[in-house]
Motif scaffolding. Structure first.
Motif, short mmCIF file in Angstrom:
data_model
loop_
_atom_site.label_atom_id
_atom_site.label_comp_id
_atom_site.label_asym_id
_atom_site.label_seq_id
_atom_site.Cartn_x
_atom_site.Cartn_y
_atom_site.Cartn_z
N LYS A 278 0.85 -1.19 0.00
CA LYS A 278 0.00 0.00 0.00
C LYS A 278 0.88 1.24 0.00
O LYS A 278 1.99 1.21 0.55
CB LYS A 278 -0.92 0.01 1.23
N THR A 279 0.42 2.31 -0.62
CA THR A 279 1.14 3.57 -0.60
C THR A 279 0.21 4.69 -0.14
O THR A 279 -0.99 4.69 -0.45
CB THR A 279 1.73 3.94 -1.98
N GLU A 280 0.78 5.62 0.61
CA GLU A 280 0.06 6.81 1.07
C GLU A 280 1.02 7.98 1.02
O GLU A 280 1.82 8.18 1.94
CB GLU A 280 -0.46 6.62 2.50
N LYS B 144 4.63 7.50 2.02
CA LYS B 144 4.74 6.21 2.71
C LYS B 144 4.51 5.05 1.75
O LYS B 144 3.59 5.08 0.93
CB LYS B 144 3.73 6.13 3.85
#
Length: 218
Positions: free
Chosen positions: A183-185, A188
């Motif tokens: 997952k990417t945010e 992050k």
């Protein structure tokens, strides 16, 4: 007090045109040393194993110390800046030619994940012929850097790394490490990996967070 709001809202590429390529890191390319380097690294790995497993008499230890000191004297004049020596920059060698890393080879590298195969040796034993628990986070951290870069992320630093030890990890046995970005945010990237034996039994699982560097950040 200095107002940092304008700085934080500024487009990172205005501060560092190379931001989306490698952040504040120097750009290190792969090395292509001669065959002597590969022989040297292989011999040093074997020497590391013997340094923790041999039990000769005092005369042999004295002789070994003399030879090690002579090798230090031979190599010392050639110390180089980071990123110029071939250690850690030779992807065709186990551990990329770095003695810090276990002797593993990258076998898959892509945006959907990475795989490495390899084994541990006597040098990595923590006790009772099992791999030291502290060695596995090093291997997972190496993998997390690989999967982050392979997914197209700029160079990042590890923010946290968690390892679950499922079974004893043996030495001198073929093993497989699989990793991916889950997952990417924003800055992050959440990453995970699992260490498997030849029967694909899970020996350990790792989860971590890689944070993209700010412009100019080391």
């Amino acid at each position: 007090m200095t107002d940092t709001r304008q700085h934080s809202e500024q487009d990172p590429e205005e501060l560092d045109p190379e931001y989306h390529h490698h952040g504040g890191f120097p750009e290190y390319g792969p090395a292509n040393p001669g065959p002597g380097f590969g022989r040297f690294v292989a011999a040093m790995r074997r020497l590391q194993d013997l340094a923790v497993s041999a039990n000769p008499d005092d005369a042999v230890w004295d002789d070994a110390a003399d030879r090690a000191e002579a090798l230090v004297a031979l190599m010392d004049p050639f110390r180089a800046a980071e990123g110029t020596a071939p250690a850690g920059r030779t992807p065709g060698l186990p551990g990329m030619g770095s003695l810090l890393l276990p002797p593993w080879i990258l076998t898959k590298y892509g945006p959907d994940g990475c795989e490495m195969t390899g084994h541990f040796t006597r040098f990595h034993v923590g006790g009772n012929m099992a791999v030291h628990g502290g060695v596995l986070p090093l291997l997972f951290d190496h993998m997390f850097g690989m999967v982050s870069h392979a997914s197209g992320r700029p160079i990042s630093r590890t923010a946290f790394l968690h390892v679950d030890y499922r079974k004893i990890t043996p030495i001198e046995a073929p093993l497989l490490l699989r990793g991916r970005v889950t997952k990417t945010e924003g800055r992050k990237a959440f990453v995970s990996a699992e260490l498997l034996d030849a029967e694909e039994t899970v020996l350990a699982e790792g989860n971590g967070l890689m944070v993209r560097l700010l412009p100019g950040q080391p």
